[in-house]
Write an enzyme that holds these catalytic residues in place. Structure first.
Site, short mmCIF file in Angstrom:
data_model
loop_
_atom_site.label_atom_id
_atom_site.label_comp_id
_atom_site.label_asym_id
_atom_site.label_seq_id
_atom_site.Cartn_x
_atom_site.Cartn_y
_atom_site.Cartn_z
N ARG A 259 16.03 -6.82 17.19
CA ARG A 259 15.05 -7.33 16.24
C ARG A 259 15.22 -8.85 16.09
O ARG A 259 16.23 -9.30 15.55
CB ARG A 259 15.23 -6.68 14.86
CG ARG A 259 14.80 -5.23 14.75
CD ARG A 259 14.81 -4.83 13.27
NE ARG A 259 14.39 -3.45 13.07
CZ ARG A 259 15.23 -2.46 12.80
NH1 ARG A 259 16.53 -2.70 12.70
NH2 ARG A 259 14.77 -1.25 12.60
N ASP B 145 24.26 -5.25 19.64
CA ASP B 145 24.19 -4.27 20.71
C ASP B 145 22.92 -4.55 21.51
O ASP B 145 22.18 -5.49 21.21
CB ASP B 145 24.17 -2.86 20.10
CG ASP B 145 24.60 -1.79 21.10
OD1 ASP B 145 24.93 -2.12 22.24
OD2 ASP B 145 24.62 -0.60 20.70
N ASP C 202 20.31 -5.33 10.50
CA ASP C 202 19.49 -6.51 10.77
C ASP C 202 18.10 -6.46 10.15
O ASP C 202 17.30 -7.39 10.33
CB ASP C 202 19.37 -6.73 12.28
CG ASP C 202 18.82 -5.51 13.01
OD1 ASP C 202 18.54 -4.49 12.35
OD2 ASP C 202 18.68 -5.57 14.25
N ASP C 203 17.80 -5.38 9.40
CA ASP C 203 16.49 -5.29 8.74
C ASP C 203 16.63 -5.25 7.22
O ASP C 203 15.75 -4.76 6.52
CB ASP C 203 15.73 -4.05 9.21
CG ASP C 203 16.47 -2.74 8.90
OD1 ASP C 203 17.67 -2.82 8.56
OD2 ASP C 203 15.85 -1.68 9.01
N ASP D 199 25.76 8.44 9.38
CA ASP D 199 25.56 8.38 7.93
C ASP D 199 25.53 9.78 7.32
O ASP D 199 26.11 10.01 6.24
CB ASP D 199 24.29 7.60 7.59
CG ASP D 199 23.09 8.03 8.40
OD1 ASP D 199 23.25 8.81 9.37
OD2 ASP D 199 21.97 7.59 8.07
N SER E 166 14.67 5.80 13.64
CA SER E 166 14.17 6.87 12.76
C SER E 166 12.65 6.94 12.74
O SER E 166 12.09 7.79 12.06
CB SER E 166 14.69 6.64 11.33
OG SER E 166 14.18 5.42 10.82
#
Length: 523
Positions: free
Chosen positions: A192, A219, A287-288, A366, A397
């Site tokens: 991103r 990554d 990163d979001d 998670d 997702s």
């Protein structure tokens, strides 16, 4: 004074050499030592001189005289050796005194310089021994690294000590205050380029690069994203996950390849933070995520609570039910315990990572964290109003929950000075006692009463009771809260209770009084 002492040393050495020369001349020219009554001529008035005198035996005892002469020279040399040692010891003392005198002179000069800059009639001043941030920008503790897959270990200090220089009685004294723990921010990145939005806010609100170093772990090997990250220079450290290969999974999980790579990346990145950079804690963001103005203040204040309470295993900046209509905007300082692992900006201790890392999952990390085998009845801290929001609709997702819930999460805008507050109420014993009383003393109402609102007076709190998985999901859905459960635990739930606002009234969606544990079959 130093020059005078040096002259004394030279004079002493000259006298020593001169004395030994005179001594040898004297011993060589003196008559032999005789014995009374033997006519050896050694004593005053002796009949014969050295070298020609004879004893009763009528011969010269030259060898004996030479031996006696040698013995006397040896005695005198031994005496001079002792004197030389004394001179040497005094020279060492003088050298030490010289160094002390020099340091005292330098210290006096420094004190004079400090005093010259003091305003007239000012009290004793305390000056932090750090750079003036108003005139110079602080540099982060580490330089960017192309990859952290190197064999060399990067040393990172665990604490930053505050040093203060106190000018008192014309002497400069440096004191060390209580050290502050370094809390690094680990940014998990991939492909991103909008990571810039996240990094801009982190750097904007970061109070100290030394106390909050930013480590971006990337990554995917995405070049454009790497270029964005590198554009920040030494404001952060950029590391790259070296293994970009696909992961072998069973056929039905091929569509979940992304989740496997995320779990692999998390494991590698956390090992870098704790084992390569040697930090004792970390705050993990993706990163979001965009952070609130008091994001750093929040984690700084809650670090000692997390460290001191073994019934806690994380601190999260996220409220799953943090939509604008479900939170109280006047309670930005309100904090809770929760049995549900929230993620999305969370703090982890190294000791906890040491427990989790050996059994870290290959995917869906998670949800794995929410299993009772990992949670072990431990809780997290979460806020009333989130200190992070997510702006990343697209990801592995595929936007799950984003359109329905996540895009409406309210981000806190009011700076709360958490470090100046007493947060001990969050410790388990104090919190549970007050929490149970507050929940179960609230009036029990039906969901229809809340929806109609006519017969209710005041802002609450009110209690709505559920007794099964289905009743919980129905009530949560109708009141606007998230209705899913993980390992039997509802989102934001603590002891089975979910707290939120409904039409301006505080609501506790709670199990019957006497709740004991979650039912994993409810998942």
């Amino acid at each position: 004074m130093v020059r005078k002492k040096g002259s004394l040393i030279l004079c002493g050495a000259f006298l020593f050499v001169a004395w030994n020369a005179l001594l040898l001349l004297y011993l060589w020219g003196r008559p032999p030592i005789g014995r009374l009554g033997e006519g050896g001529g050694a004593e005053p008035g002796g009949k014969e001189e050295w070298g020609v005198g004879r004893g009763k035996a009528g011969g010269v005892n030259l060898a004996g005289e030479v031996i006696r002469l040698a013995e006397e020279v040896e005695v005198q040399l031994e005496t001079q050796k002792k004197l030389l040692k004394q001179i040497e010891s005094h020279r060492a003392v003088w050298a030490r005194q010289k160094d002390v005198g020099k340091r005292e002179t330098d210290d006096t000069k420094e004190v004079k310089e400090v005093v010259v800059h003091q305003p007239a009639n000012s009290p004793v001043s305390v000056k932090p021994n750090v750079d003036n941030t108003e005139h110079s920008e602080e540099k982060p503790t580490q330089k960017p690294l192309p990859t952290a897959a190197q064999n060399s270990k990067v040393e990172q200090p665990q604490t930053v000590e505050k040093q203060e220089e106190v000018v008192e009685d014309n002497k400069s004294v440096t004191t060390t205050a209580t050290p502050e723990v370094v809390i690094p921010i680990l940014v998990i990145a991939c492909d991103r380029v909008t990571v810039k939005r996240s990094l801009d806010k982190l750097i904007q609100y970061r109070p100290s690069p030394k106390l909050y170093p930013i480590i971006v772990s990337q990554d995917c090997g995405h070049t454009e994203t790497a270029r964005v990250i590198d554009s920040y220079g030494d404001q952060l450290t950029h590391i790259s996950q070296p293994d970009l290969a696909d992961i072998r999974v069973r056929p039905e999980h091929r569509k979940f390849q992304g989740y496997y790579k995320i779990a692999r990346h998390y494991r590698w990145a956390l090992n870098q933070v704790f084992n390569t950079f040697s930090h004792s804690t970390v705050v993990i963001v993706e990163d979001d995520l965009e952070v609130a103005p008091d994001f750093f203040e929040y984690f700084r204040a809650l670090y000692p609570i997390l460290r001191g309470d073994p019934s806690l295993w994380c601190v999260s900046a996220w409220n799953d039910n943090g939509r604008d209509a479900l939170v109280d905007p006047s309670k930005a300082e309100l904090l809770y315990r929760t049995d549900f692992f929230p993620g999305l900006g969370w703090m982890l201790l190294k000791e906890m990572w040491n427990e989790l890392e050996p059994k870290w999952p290959s995917a869906f990390w998670d949800d794995w964290m929410r299993q009772p085998e990992q949670r072990k009845d431990r809780s997290c801290i979460r806020p009333e109003i989130s200190r992070t929001i997510t702006f990343g609709r697209k990801g592995v997702s595929l936007g799950q929950f984003f359109d329905q819930y996540l895009r409406y999460i309210k981000l806190n805008t009011e700076f709360v000075p958490f470090t100046k507050q007493d947060l001990s109420y969050l410790l388990k014993e104090k919190y549970d006692e007050k929490f149970i009383i507050e929940v179960y003393s609230a009036p029990l109402v039906k969901i229809e009463d809340l929806q109609q609102g006519g017969g209710l007076r005041g802002p609450g709190p009110y209690r709505v009771q559920y007794s099964s998985r289905d009743s919980f999901k129905v009530f949560a859905r109708n009141l606007g809260a998230m209705d899913d459960l993980k390992s039997g635990v509802p989102r934001t739930g603590y002891r089975g209770v979910v707290s939120f606002l409904y039409r301006g009234r505080r609501v506790f969606l709670a199990p019957p009084e006497g709740w004991t544990q979650y039912d994993i079959s409810w998942s």
